[in-house]
Design a protein around this motif. Structure first.
Motif, PDB file in Angstrom:
ATOM      1  N   LEU A 171      10.824 -11.359   9.839  1.00 49.09           N
ATOM      2  CA  LEU A 171      10.362 -11.253   8.463  1.00 49.09           C
ATOM      3  C   LEU A 171      11.499 -10.789   7.562  1.00 49.09           C
ATOM      4  O   LEU A 171      12.491 -10.208   8.030  1.00 49.09           O
ATOM      5  N   PRO A 172      11.396 -11.018   6.254  1.00 45.58           N
ATOM      6  CA  PRO A 172      12.429 -10.527   5.333  1.00 45.58           C
ATOM      7  C   PRO A 172      12.514  -9.004   5.350  1.00 45.58           C
ATOM      8  O   PRO A 172      11.613  -8.299   5.821  1.00 45.58           O
ATOM      9  N   GLU A 173      13.606  -8.489   4.826  1.00 42.72           N
ATOM     10  CA  GLU A 173      13.785  -7.046   4.799  1.00 42.72           C
ATOM     11  C   GLU A 173      12.813  -6.370   3.831  1.00 42.72           C
ATOM     12  O   GLU A 173      12.367  -5.251   4.069  1.00 42.72           O
ATOM     13  N   THR A 174      12.496  -7.026   2.748  1.00 42.38           N
ATOM     14  CA  THR A 174      11.568  -6.480   1.757  1.00 42.38           C
ATOM     15  C   THR A 174      10.254  -7.244   1.857  1.00 42.38           C
ATOM     16  O   THR A 174      10.153  -8.395   1.433  1.00 42.38           O
ATOM     17  N   VAL A 175       9.262  -6.610   2.438  1.00 40.33           N
ATOM     18  CA  VAL A 175       7.936  -7.200   2.597  1.00 40.33           C
ATOM     19  C   VAL A 175       6.913  -6.240   2.008  1.00 40.33           C
ATOM     20  O   VAL A 175       6.925  -5.035   2.333  1.00 40.33           O
ATOM     21  N   ASN A 176       6.038  -6.753   1.182  1.00 42.74           N
ATOM     22  CA  ASN A 176       4.966  -5.952   0.606  1.00 42.74           C
ATOM     23  C   ASN A 176       3.641  -6.390   1.217  1.00 42.74           C
ATOM     24  O   ASN A 176       3.315  -7.584   1.224  1.00 42.74           O
ATOM     25  N   VAL A 177       2.887  -5.439   1.744  1.00 44.02           N
ATOM     26  CA  VAL A 177       1.626  -5.718   2.411  1.00 44.02           C
ATOM     27  C   VAL A 177       0.482  -5.306   1.494  1.00 44.02           C
ATOM     28  O   VAL A 177       0.448  -4.169   1.004  1.00 44.02           O
ATOM     29  N   ASN A 178      -0.452  -6.218   1.252  1.00 46.50           N
ATOM     30  CA  ASN A 178      -1.599  -5.976   0.391  1.00 46.50           C
ATOM     31  C   ASN A 178      -2.838  -5.764   1.247  1.00 46.50           C
ATOM     32  O   ASN A 178      -3.197  -6.628   2.054  1.00 46.50           O
ATOM     33  N   LEU A 179      -3.479  -4.609   1.071  1.00 43.62           N
ATOM     34  CA  LEU A 179      -4.618  -4.225   1.893  1.00 43.62           C
ATOM     35  C   LEU A 179      -5.745  -3.710   1.009  1.00 43.62           C
ATOM     36  O   LEU A 179      -5.512  -3.194  -0.092  1.00 43.62           O
ATOM     37  N   ASP A 180      -6.972  -3.822   1.517  1.00 43.30           N
ATOM     38  CA  ASP A 180      -8.105  -3.269   0.787  1.00 43.30           C
ATOM     39  C   ASP A 180      -8.343  -1.827   1.221  1.00 43.30           C
ATOM     40  O   ASP A 180      -7.608  -1.267   2.035  1.00 43.30           O
ATOM     41  N   ARG A 181      -9.406  -1.217   0.708  1.00 44.86           N
ATOM     42  CA  ARG A 181      -9.617   0.209   0.953  1.00 44.86           C
ATOM     43  C   ARG A 181     -10.043   0.515   2.382  1.00 44.86           C
ATOM     44  O   ARG A 181     -10.081   1.682   2.781  1.00 44.86           O
ATOM     45  N   GLY A 182     -10.377  -0.528   3.171  1.00 45.95           N
ATOM     46  CA  GLY A 182     -10.679  -0.293   4.578  1.00 45.95           C
ATOM     47  C   GLY A 182      -9.467   0.170   5.364  1.00 45.95           C
ATOM     48  O   GLY A 182      -9.597   0.735   6.446  1.00 45.95           O
TER      49      GLY A 182
END
Length: 278
Positions: A171-182
């Motif tokens: 994966l790239p060095e800068t990865v943003n993970v989007n998650l819900d409140r669970g």
């Protein structure tokens, strides 16, 4: 009438058949030294896709040329060899090479479905009056292409499932993970920090609509996976077979998105003329 269009079925079958082990026309190790001709792998594959799409039992999708026992035996063999997982990985490589995966924004979410027959991965569902259910956690890129799947019982918390293994390379060095409140827990944040990623997690007690974030891709992926009857109401008891159908559906979704996005960039002889691929 095929369960899926030929523009999806043919490339999926070509990769699936290439991974099958070589077999003779007859079974050589039969006890009596003889056996009927082996049913063609293509015939069984079409019945497997039919069972995945419609969710019917093998007795209902079987035909005089392919019995339910044959379908069940071939599904078990393919699931033990991990063929559908390899096909999904090949579909992701083709998508990344022709279109490009958006790996800088990854979304992860879980979905609970029914499992009335129980099985190795079925547990009491907290959202279905304690009936047997499955939970799948899917990681997708910014456009909703499924990158990895993890399945477990319906009563499992989302945090342990959020580390869905991806089928792509580094994966790239800068990865943003989007998650819900669970996933709003210390365990999730510790794992994301260990991987060196950043995260946008919806806080508990602060409801946020899907449109306000970047999780629409994985939500759409779950919607498309629930379009397959075998995933909406899974009657398989073996954990390997459950994962076999999950990755087979993910491969179909990836191929469908690849064809739809490649039609405006490439030209080939059997390019589908319709913009809508059911």
């Amino acid at each position: 009438m095929p369960a899926v269009p030929s523009c999806l079925l043919e490339p999926l079958w070509n990769q699936f058949a290439a991974l099958l082990p070589a077999r003779g026309e007859f079974v050589t190790d039969h006890l009596l030294g003889c056996h009927r001709r082996r049913i063609a792998d293509r015939t069984v594959f079409e019945h497997i896709v039919l069972a995945l799409v419609h969710g019917s039992g093998y007795e209902r999708v079987s035909t005089p040329g392919c019995s339910d026992r044959t379908i069940r035996r071939r599904v078990k063999e393919s699931s033990d060899q991990g063929i559908s997982e390899q096909v999904h990985a090949l579909a992701l490589k083709a998508y990344d090479r022709m279109v490009g995966l958006g790996l800088y924004e990854i979304s992860v979410d879980a979905c609970v479905t029914k499992a009335p027959s129980g099985g190795e991965k079925a547990e009491r569902s907290p959202v279905d009056r304690g009936k047997q259910g499955l939970k799948r956690s899917v990681a997708s890129d910014d456009c909703g292409v499924p990158l990895g799947i993890v399945s477990d019982g319906a009563d499992r918390h989302d945090s342990p499932l959020q580390a869905a293994k991806t089928q792509v390379g580094p994966l790239p060095e800068t990865v943003n993970v989007n998650l819900d409140r669970g996933y709003d827990s210390a365990k999730t944040r510790a794992l994301i920090a260990e991987l060196g990623f950043t995260a946008e997690i919806t806080r508990k007690g602060v409801p946020t609509p899907i449109q306000a974030g970047k999780r629409w891709g994985v939500e759409r992926t779950h919607s498309r996976m629930n379009g397959y009857g075998k995933l909406r109401r899974c009657t398989e008891k073996s954990g390997n077979v459950v994962d076999f159908y999950l990755y087979l559906a993910a491969a179909l979704i990836t191929l469908r998105m690849l064809i739809r996005r490649a039609t405006s960039r490439y030209r080939w002889d059997d390019r589908p003329t319709t913009r809508r691929l059911k």
